[in-house]
Motif scaffolding. Sequence first.
Motif, PDB file in Angstrom:
ATOM      1  N   HIS A 360     -46.589   6.213   1.968  1.00 59.91           N
ATOM      2  CA  HIS A 360     -46.441   5.889   3.386  1.00 59.91           C
ATOM      3  C   HIS A 360     -45.075   6.290   3.925  1.00 59.91           C
ATOM      4  O   HIS A 360     -44.956   6.810   5.038  1.00 59.91           O
ATOM      5  N   SER A 368     -49.972   8.784   7.756  1.00 65.43           N
ATOM      6  CA  SER A 368     -49.849   7.367   7.434  1.00 65.43           C
ATOM      7  C   SER A 368     -50.928   6.559   8.147  1.00 65.43           C
ATOM      8  O   SER A 368     -51.470   5.591   7.595  1.00 65.43           O
ATOM      9  N   ALA A 428     -46.142  -0.875   4.924  1.00 62.85           N
ATOM     10  CA  ALA A 428     -46.917  -0.517   3.732  1.00 62.85           C
ATOM     11  C   ALA A 428     -47.205  -1.740   2.881  1.00 62.85           C
ATOM     12  O   ALA A 428     -48.348  -1.958   2.437  1.00 62.85           O
ATOM     13  N   PHE A 475     -48.190   1.915  12.083  1.00 63.99           N
ATOM     14  CA  PHE A 475     -47.580   3.156  11.600  1.00 63.99           C
ATOM     15  C   PHE A 475     -47.323   4.133  12.746  1.00 63.99           C
ATOM     16  O   PHE A 475     -46.302   4.839  12.748  1.00 63.99           O
TER      17      PHE A 475
END
Length: 624
Positions: A360, A368, A428, A475
């Motif tokens: 990530h 991502s 993440a 993200f």
Amino acid sequence: MQEYDLLLMSLVIFVPSLFAFGLLFFPRGYEEAMRWWTLAGTALTLGLSLCAFISFKATTLDNLTGRPADIRTRAQLEYRAAEADRLADRKGGPEQRTDKQNDDWVARRPWIEPFNIDYYLGTDGISMALVVMTTVLSFLAMIASWNITKFVRGYCILFLVLETGMLGVFLSLDFFLFFIFWEVMLLPMYFLIGVWGGPRREYAAIKFFLYTLLGGVFMLIVILAFYFTDIRDFKKDKPPDEQNLSKEAKERWYEPWSAEGTPKEAVHTFDLVLLAHVGREASKIIDSRDDSVLVRARKALAEEKDSNKQQILKEKIDRLTTKWGFFTSEFQIATFLLLFIGFAIKLPMVPFHTWLPDAHVEAPTPISMILAGVLLKMGGYGIIRIAWPICPWAAKELAWYVALFGIISMVYGAFTAMAQTDFKKLVAYSSVSHMGYVLLGVAVWPTENNQFWSWGMNGAMFQMIGHGVTSAGMFFLVGVIYDRAHHRNLNNFRGLYEPMPLYAGISAVIFFAAMGLPGMCGFVGEFMVVLATWNFSKAFAILAALTVILTAGYVLWTVQRVFLGTNPAYKGYRDIDLRELSCAIPLVVFSILLGVLPGLLLSWMEPSVTGLVDTLYRLTASAK
């Protein structure tokens, strides 16, 4: 007559690859046209998936009437597949299908016939929800890809091939085909991280590749173990064609415990629907139930007078009592563990999660989004579609340990997220925590009442969709601020609300949805899982509920460090622009809509999920 459902499902899978092939004909210097062409491919795929969803819901679910239990039974893939095969036998094969069969959303064509490998597609409420989510997030991730300027053609081709692999996994009902799409997904993601990622992109890409490849190897071992098990006793032969045999007798020709109807040659298959049926029958044999094929075959042998039929029944009994195969507890435990670890790596579950933060952090923002929003769900889908139905006896025996690892992932992920200073690493590790709820919801196998397990399984599915929305949103929002600040250090932000109020407002909605705030999408799945867990283990339920507090802690602390206060260094930052807004707004809408009206998703997903729960629970209830 060509099957409408086969055509539409095939288009959903392969249209992105057709657009990827078209990119080869664009001359150099037309990068902007390549981006628009790729966006058009993802948009068309999204449109096709919505057409498939509307048609599936109208023809498969809306027409079902009767008791809820009957509706759930008829919503199952196994029921529709059996009905399709029965009608196809009457009409002379799959090419001679009726109009009724063209909308059953199960379709099969021979592919590699010597090995019984079929091009076998099908969908239900479980897979259709993930297909629609995949096409939506792929479209939004392509909008987020406009800042990619290096090797644009290669990026777009790999992006589209990746979408084909993901959609193929969710629609495949042949294990070999499933594995092909699973591996097709691996290579594009490796290059998308390794070429377009951050400073440590090679390390992150190799780590992702090796972890995922290890899971694939485990899966391949299981595929071979399943394939080389002779399951002829569960695959009927063609009925005899004698004119003096009545229609009713022909339909009753095959019973798995009788001497009639069993193929003379060994039968090996990759059919996931058939393997799930065999897995349930194997569980009955392991539990020595009276309704198992083995017990009935022994009774038939005791009553049979014909010596030829006695020999057939003896051979059948020998196959069902083999020292190694589907019908032994050791085989089920071994194959279940290999499948579970292979899918848990992708989920990811502690301790197989260490590839995720690196991937990530180094992956570009749109990748991502796809990685968190879709690829992690492939692990959960594999557990629900393959590991649980095909190895139910082992799943039942190991359910407590699976739930324990779900709790460990939830608590560990939340505490580790709280300790992060890298914005992307925080998101993440939050994914590790949130996907722990999926494991827990799937694992709460009941001893008395399957209503609680139904809540847990539906909560796990809802959590996968809700997390797909919020994780992709988080993200993307990290990528927006990284494009301006060129760093992700949480301790160096503060005060972003003043120059970027719209961005701050959108971020608050997405982050609060991920936190599980009531009225938003993250709350529904977590709440259902916690409720289901209370009847399974009160200690696990309390830990799951307390994890919500930990999640609130790191989310609120992140919002404080990024947006509150003042920081003169960021006063000149421009707010979120129109392109970025077009990617963020749909995620905001879904975050709120699924929280306020969860029935929009549960109403058509629940029959398939609860039907699976009912089917598996009957193995436990009848064994007592």
